[in-house]
Scaffold this active site. Structure first.
Site, PDB file in Angstrom:
ATOM      1  N   ARG A 246       0.854  -1.195   0.000  1.00 19.94           N
ATOM      2  CA  ARG A 246       0.000   0.000   0.000  1.00 19.94           C
ATOM      3  C   ARG A 246       0.887   1.241   0.000  1.00 19.94           C
ATOM      4  O   ARG A 246       2.100   1.157   0.144  1.00 19.94           O
ATOM      5  CB  ARG A 246      -1.034   0.008   1.145  1.00 19.94           C
ATOM      6  CG  ARG A 246      -0.656  -0.569   2.466  1.00 19.94           C
ATOM      7  CD  ARG A 246       0.345   0.199   3.283  1.00 19.94           C
ATOM      8  NE  ARG A 246       0.037   1.602   3.418  1.00 19.94           N
ATOM      9  CZ  ARG A 246       0.931   2.540   3.654  1.00 19.94           C
ATOM     10  NH1 ARG A 246       2.216   2.226   3.784  1.00 19.94           N
ATOM     11  NH2 ARG A 246       0.600   3.799   3.766  1.00 19.94           N
ATOM     12  N   GLY A 247       0.212   2.399  -0.178  1.00 23.45           N
ATOM     13  CA  GLY A 247       0.965   3.648  -0.355  1.00 23.45           C
ATOM     14  C   GLY A 247       1.064   3.889  -1.856  1.00 23.45           C
ATOM     15  O   GLY A 247       1.391   2.961  -2.622  1.00 23.45           O
ATOM     16  N   ALA A 248       0.781   5.138  -2.270  1.00 23.42           N
ATOM     17  CA  ALA A 248       0.644   5.431  -3.701  1.00 23.42           C
ATOM     18  C   ALA A 248       1.860   5.002  -4.546  1.00 23.42           C
ATOM     19  O   ALA A 248       1.710   4.258  -5.524  1.00 23.42           O
ATOM     20  CB  ALA A 248       0.325   6.910  -3.888  1.00 23.42           C
TER      21      ALA A 248
ATOM     22  N   ARG B  85      -7.459  -0.300  -6.961  1.00 27.70           N
ATOM     23  CA  ARG B  85      -7.716   0.819  -6.036  1.00 27.70           C
ATOM     24  C   ARG B  85      -7.831   2.092  -6.875  1.00 27.70           C
ATOM     25  O   ARG B  85      -6.940   2.387  -7.671  1.00 27.70           O
ATOM     26  CB  ARG B  85      -6.597   0.972  -4.990  1.00 27.70           C
ATOM     27  CG  ARG B  85      -6.530  -0.189  -4.007  1.00 27.70           C
ATOM     28  CD  ARG B  85      -5.638   0.132  -2.819  1.00 27.70           C
ATOM     29  NE  ARG B  85      -6.304   0.971  -1.836  1.00 27.70           N
ATOM     30  CZ  ARG B  85      -5.671   1.523  -0.797  1.00 27.70           C
ATOM     31  NH1 ARG B  85      -4.359   1.345  -0.644  1.00 27.70           N
ATOM     32  NH2 ARG B  85      -6.330   2.245   0.075  1.00 27.70           N
TER      33      ARG B  85
ATOM     34  N   ASP C  45      -2.069  10.916  -2.462  1.00 26.38           N
ATOM     35  CA  ASP C  45      -2.462   9.851  -3.397  1.00 26.38           C
ATOM     36  C   ASP C  45      -2.807  10.386  -4.780  1.00 26.38           C
ATOM     37  O   ASP C  45      -2.699   9.676  -5.771  1.00 26.38           O
ATOM     38  CB  ASP C  45      -3.643   9.059  -2.829  1.00 26.38           C
ATOM     39  CG  ASP C  45      -3.165   8.174  -1.697  1.00 26.38           C
ATOM     40  OD1 ASP C  45      -3.056   8.662  -0.555  1.00 26.38           O
ATOM     41  OD2 ASP C  45      -2.835   7.002  -1.969  1.00 26.38           O
TER      42      ASP C  45
HETATM   43  O1  MRU Z   1      -4.642   3.224   2.104  1.00 27.37           O
HETATM   44  P1  MRU Z   1      -3.167   3.462   2.035  1.00 27.37           P
HETATM   45  O2  MRU Z   1      -2.426   2.936   3.217  1.00 27.37           O
HETATM   46  O3  MRU Z   1      -2.580   2.991   0.732  1.00 27.37           O
HETATM   47  O4  MRU Z   1      -3.030   5.051   2.060  1.00 27.37           O
HETATM   48  C1  MRU Z   1      -1.743   5.606   1.933  1.00 27.37           C
HETATM   49  C2  MRU Z   1      -1.715   7.081   2.019  1.00 27.37           C
HETATM   50  O5  MRU Z   1      -2.738   7.740   2.059  1.00 27.37           O
HETATM   51  C3  MRU Z   1      -0.372   7.714   1.900  1.00 27.37           C
HETATM   52  O6  MRU Z   1      -0.308   8.880   2.665  1.00 27.37           O
HETATM   53  C4  MRU Z   1      -0.121   8.070   0.429  1.00 27.37           C
HETATM   54  O7  MRU Z   1      -0.327   6.960  -0.386  1.00 27.37           O
HETATM   55  C5  MRU Z   1       1.240   8.607   0.205  1.00 27.37           C
HETATM   56  S1  MRU Z   1       2.456   7.349   0.339  1.00 27.37           S
HETATM   57  C6  MRU Z   1       3.981   7.989   0.023  1.00 27.37           C
END
Ligand code: MRU
Length: 354
Positions: free
Chosen positions: A45-47, A87, A237
């Site tokens: 997870r994480g963009a 997603r 994101d």
């Molecule tokens: O649902 P997630 O855990 O994927 O959400 C992640 C976030 O909102 C992060 O802040 C975002 O992706 C930036 S990651 C460098």
């Protein structure tokens, strides 16, 4: 620093982030569908991390089409669409999948054989991964310059090494500032419903001996006041052309509280997180997840079984609440529309010049 993912030519091994901080375990994904599943379940997870994973998934998808004797663009578009549907909010996912598709399209147009296309796509997916780490390092340098000595900084969710290919966006800024001796304390919102802040950010910073204190989300405004917070930094994101920014649910509230207390609120994100095709945050698709994530906490029931629940995974912080957006090209300040268009032009020129 634990690696978020490792490419193994015919498989992608990912660190299972749903198990942290209790267990460090890995999942070997040998198909693009398993990577799509991992993205949906937040095992990765994480963009930026899901963007890189999608790049490798596209390579696995093409390899699979070759084994099935149908390596054609129509079948490959279906692979891309399945991945991007995993997603909807983080634009990095579609950005990477489209980049890989465009590469296959270009090479097929030049009459290249499927195995040559596979090899070149693999190189591109590895480049996306490597570039992400390099971008994070640059963001870290630009961001650290913004922070004062004795920084007491608040962050939300996890925008660290775990959310990227390494180093991190928001946590990359914190890492760089910590190396300069500027960080007195990081306050990490726990980030309900899935606790990426408490489980991941706190774990990650403790691994690197960066001082961190966990708070529940409803403590953020009071902590700003009581603990003398002098900066906030989060990841993103998707960023619209006018600077409106989607990030983990709760970010909007943090930005509002920061505004009230006169605390600068920064976003750290690479260019792959900008969506130059959308004008404002109103056009950003917001993922809604299962009600169970709200009505349970780590499997424990916290609300009546039949209760209605609303579970948006992200919110949109209006551009006017954002002090600056830290990118690998430098810090973007208002007026955002004008300056984000300049960034778009710069990246277009770079792509054109190879
Ligand atoms: O649902 P997630 O855990 O994927 O959400 C992640 C976030 O909102 C992060 O802040 C975002 O992706 C930036 S990651 C460098």
């Amino acid at each position: 620093m634990v690696k978020t993912m490792e490419w193994q030519h015919d498989a992608l091994e990912i660190l299972d982030q749903t198990k942290l901080p209790v267990e460090i375990s890995f999942i070997k994904c040998t198909t693009y569908l398993r990577i799509a599943e991992a993205i949906k379940r937040l095992e990765v997870r994480g963009a930026p991390a899901i963007g890189a994973a999608a790049g490798f998934a596209m390579v696995l998808g093409w390899q699979q089409l070759m084994r099935e004797g149908r390596p054609n663009l129509q079948a490959f578009a279906a692979v891309r669409d399945e991945l991007t549907a995993a997603r909807p909010t983080a634009v990095n996912l579609a950005w990477a999948a489209n980049k890989l598709y465009a590469k296959a399209d270009e090479l097929a147009g030049q009459g290249k054989m499927p195995d040559e296309i596979a090899a070149q796509m693999e190189m591109l997916a590895i480049k996306i991964y490597d570039d992400d780490i390099a971008c994070n390092k640059k963001m870290g340098e630009y961001g650290a310059e913004l922070l004062p000595p004795h920084t007491r900084i608040l962050t939300h969710c996890n925008a660290g090494a775990l959310a990227t290919c390494g180093w991190g966006t928001a946590l990359g800024v914190i890492r760089a500032a910590h190396a300069q001796g500027k960080i007195d304390m990081v306050y990490a919102d726990e980030t309900r419903p899935l606790l990426q802040g408490a489980r991941l950010t706190v774990w990650e910073l403790m691994q690197d001996n960066i001082p961190v204190t966990v708070i529940t989300d409803n403590m953020a405004a009071w902590t700003m006041k009581q603990k003398g917070i002098n900066a906030v930094v989060t990841g993103a994101d998707r960023i619209a052309l006018n600077g409106d920014t989607a990030n983990k649910i709760g970010t909007y509230g943090v930005a509002l509280a920061a505004k009230h207390h006169g605390i600068p609120f920064y976003i750290a994100a690479p260019v792959s997180t900008f969506d130059f095709n959308i004008a404002t945050g109103a056009d950003i698709p917001i993922e809604e997840r299962s009600a169970d994530e709200v009505k349970r906490l780590q499997g424990v029931v916290t609300a009546p079984q039949d209760a209605l629940a609303f579970n948006p995974a992200f919110d949109v912080t209006p551009a006017e609440l954002i002090t600056g957006i830290i990118t690998e090209y430098g810090v973007i300040k208002p007026p955002y529309l004008e300056n984000i268009k300049k960034l778009q032009l710069k990246t277009k020129e770079e792509n054109f010049n190879g």
